[in-house]
Design an enzyme around this catalytic site. Sequence first.
Site, PDB file in Angstrom:
ATOM      1  N   ASP A   1      34.760  41.654  10.922  1.00  0.00           N
ATOM      2  CA  ASP A   1      34.639  41.555   9.469  1.00  0.00           C
ATOM      3  C   ASP A   1      34.295  40.129   9.063  1.00  0.00           C
ATOM      4  O   ASP A   1      34.686  39.175   9.736  1.00  0.00           O
ATOM      5  CB  ASP A   1      35.983  41.994   8.840  1.00  0.00           C
TER       6      ASP A   1
ATOM      7  N   HIS B   1      24.947  39.336   9.408  1.00  0.00           N
ATOM      8  CA  HIS B   1      24.942  40.373  10.447  1.00  0.00           C
ATOM      9  C   HIS B   1      24.181  39.867  11.672  1.00  0.00           C
ATOM     10  O   HIS B   1      24.604  40.064  12.806  1.00  0.00           O
ATOM     11  CB  HIS B   1      24.304  41.662   9.929  1.00  0.00           C
TER      12      HIS B   1
ATOM     13  N   LEU C   1      33.605  47.219  32.634  1.00  0.00           N
ATOM     14  CA  LEU C   1      34.076  47.257  31.238  1.00  0.00           C
ATOM     15  C   LEU C   1      33.486  48.482  30.552  1.00  0.00           C
ATOM     16  O   LEU C   1      32.281  48.728  30.646  1.00  0.00           O
ATOM     17  CB  LEU C   1      33.614  45.993  30.490  1.00  0.00           C
TER      18      LEU C   1
HETATM   19  C1  FPP Z   1      31.477  43.395   8.556  1.00  0.00           C
HETATM   20  O1  FPP Z   1      31.084  42.339   7.745  1.00  0.00           O
HETATM   21  C2  FPP Z   1      30.472  43.708   9.583  1.00  0.00           C
HETATM   22  C3  FPP Z   1      29.709  44.828   9.615  1.00  0.00           C
HETATM   23  C4  FPP Z   1      29.798  45.892   8.595  1.00  0.00           C
HETATM   24  C5  FPP Z   1      28.698  45.042  10.663  1.00  0.00           C
HETATM   25  C6  FPP Z   1      29.028  44.583  12.042  1.00  0.00           C
HETATM   26  C7  FPP Z   1      27.823  44.686  12.881  1.00  0.00           C
HETATM   27  C8  FPP Z   1      27.344  43.744  13.734  1.00  0.00           C
HETATM   28  C9  FPP Z   1      28.004  42.474  14.004  1.00  0.00           C
HETATM   29  C10 FPP Z   1      26.049  43.964  14.443  1.00  0.00           C
HETATM   30  C11 FPP Z   1      25.910  45.121  15.345  1.00  0.00           C
HETATM   31  C12 FPP Z   1      27.000  45.378  16.329  1.00  0.00           C
HETATM   32  C13 FPP Z   1      26.853  45.782  17.622  1.00  0.00           C
HETATM   33  C14 FPP Z   1      28.042  46.244  18.386  1.00  0.00           C
HETATM   34  C15 FPP Z   1      25.579  45.774  18.346  1.00  0.00           C
HETATM   35  P1  FPP Z   1      30.932  42.570   6.181  1.00  0.00           P
HETATM   36  O2  FPP Z   1      29.486  42.777   5.894  1.00  0.00           O
HETATM   37  O3  FPP Z   1      31.822  43.674   5.738  1.00  0.00           O
HETATM   38  O4  FPP Z   1      31.413  41.193   5.645  1.00  0.00           O
HETATM   39  P2  FPP Z   1      32.117  40.855   4.255  1.00  0.00           P
HETATM   40  O5  FPP Z   1      33.427  41.600   4.248  1.00  0.00           O
HETATM   41  O6  FPP Z   1      32.284  39.368   4.305  1.00  0.00           O
HETATM   42  O7  FPP Z   1      31.179  41.304   3.177  1.00  0.00           O
END
Ligand code: FPP
Length: 248
Positions: A26, A43, A137
């Site tokens: 997050d 992201h 893993l």
């Molecule tokens: C949360 O941050 C993150 C996500 C919703 C996406 C996570 C995805 C990745 C890191 C890339 C792909 C992953 C893999 C396993 C290949 P948020 O956007 O909710 O952040 P905020 O709460 O600060 O708005």
Amino acid sequence: MPSERLQRIHQLNKAQLPRHVAVIMDGNGRWASERGLPRYEGHRAGMKAVREAVEGAIEVGIEYLTLFAFSQENWQRPRREIAFLMSLLERYAQSECQDLVDNGVQVHVIGELERLEAGARRAIDMITSATREGKRLQLIVAISYGARGELVRAAQRLAQRVSAGELKPQQIDEAVFASELYTGRWPDPDLLVRTSGEYRISNFMLWQLAYTELFTTPVLWPDFTREHLFEAVLEFEQRDRRFGRVSS
Ligand code: FPP
């Protein structure tokens, strides 16, 4: 190797490692806005942290690593952000595949994958099939995942088995129920790490987290490194897990 990392990893007790670590990644959006960047840059930066978590898990000897990459609720985000996240997942599958195979990682993807577009589904088929021999893993990626949906799906599957005459209602115990979850063949997470200072479960593995130790860190996901993972594991090893019993 920085000395701090050498110290952390050497403080770990291999006999008390968590077998399964799950991560709610997050803070990508906040990381980007702190820098005046669009959310998708957060992201993109989060991909480096995914690599760190995977390599860190291998380095310590964790057997199962689950990453919550996209929730059912995330479908409500702007279409462009969803498209960007899906393209990141596809790129991850292409660019990391060989390294994952070389490192003995087997990739599994859980969630309501029927909702994904064909390109994303093809990328998932490709990476799960290419990595199927991995033994070091087990990397479980949750996409289009929500725990309540998973529980309802399990209830429906059990109801179908009952109505087909394969199962009697009184035969449904915890083990039978758990076997119908996406995670049926894996142990429950021992440790849940959540970044960005939030103290929420956010509809993630509600059944599986019953006795999981929780670790939250204020670090935003793109800044997460393997040292943060080692810190979480070290803290886990110092916890007294009683599972409702008294201390040994
Ligand atoms: C949360 O941050 C993150 C996500 C919703 C996406 C996570 C995805 C990745 C890191 C890339 C792909 C992953 C893999 C396993 C290949 P948020 O956007 O909710 O952040 P905020 O709460 O600060 O708005």
